[in-house]
Design an enzyme around this catalytic site. Structure first.
Site: not given
Ligand code: G3H
Length: 249
Positions: A10, A12, A96, A98, A166, A172, A212
């Protein structure tokens, strides 16, 4: 029943035209296990979807990061599921955290989105996960079960659904769930699906972990019996994403 390992990237809200081309180029050059072993899906921002789709190797697929809850029309700023189908995009990430947190997407709204996207033939990576406060108050399973129920209430065919667990506190933050913590929740989710949907759906549905994940911690997570892959954020923009794909074997 064997579930094919799934690795989603992803991206983002990241990337320029040039950066996107660089990411696709290291992905295209990577030597990874075959499509029979691992399904790889990368999710650039909407504006780069056609570019990524046109450049990406044929054994990897592109996903959108969201789509509108119903048929397109007068919804300024939205992208419809019909448009994704028209572009030949097969996958979409929905729910998601977010979007749930920053844009107030409720469980019901996410359930409606998942049902609508599936009805058009899209495959869905449906995201669920608890906040730190919810984990610390002991309500993790209750929270993820309610998020899954909102989807299960509206979906009868789970063939095209991948469930992404997640934990919000791990996204993150560099604070990955331990393999045992992730396995516990994946196990409980599979049990929930078995009791509330169907035993066959529970054994077939891929439940992937996100939060992460990186090249160093993926192997141990991938070895857990109920972890069927990953949804990767930050590390999916870097060459270490290839190591994460390789953790399938
Ligand atoms: O969609 C992916 C997740 O939000 C994980 O993000 O690997 O940066 O923690 P991250």
């Amino acid at each position: 029943m064997a579930r094919k390992f799934f690795v989603g990237g992803n991206w983002k809200c990241n990337g320029t035209n040039e950066e996107v081309k660089k990411i696709v180029s290291f992905l295209n050059e990577a030597e990874v296990p075959s499509e029979d072993v691992v399904e790889v899906v990368v999710s650039p921002p909407f504006v780069f979807l056609p570019l990524v789709k046109s450049l990406l190797r044929p054994d990897f697929h592109a996903a959108a990061q969201n789509c509108w809850v119903k048929k397109g029309g007068a919804f300024t700023g939205e992208i419809s599921a019909e448009m994704l189908v028209n572009l030949g995009i097969q996958w979409v990430i929905l729910g998601h955290s977010e979007r749930r947190q920053l844009l107030n997407e409720s469980n019901d709204f996410v359930g409606d989105k998942v049902a609508y996207a599936l009805s058009l033939g899209l495959k869905v990576i449906a995201c669920i996960g608890e906040t730190l406060e919810q984990r610390e108050s002991g309500s993790t399973i209750e929270v993820v079960a309610a998020q899954t129920k909102a989807i299960a209430d509206k979906v009868s065919n789970w063939d095209n659904v991948v469930l992404a667990y997640e934990p919000v506190w791990a996204i993150g933050t560099g604070k990955v769930a331990t393999p045992a913590q992730a396995q516990d929740v994946h196990y409980e989710l599979r049990k929930w699906i078995e009791s509330n949907v169907d035993a066959e759906v529970a054994s077939k549905t891929r439940i992937i972990y996100g939060g992460s994940v990186n090249g160093a911690n993926c192997k141990e997570l991938a070895a857990q019996p109920d972890i069927d892959g990953f949804l990767v954020g930050g590390a999916s923009l870097k060459p270490e994403f290839v190591d994460i794909i390789k953790s399938a074997t």
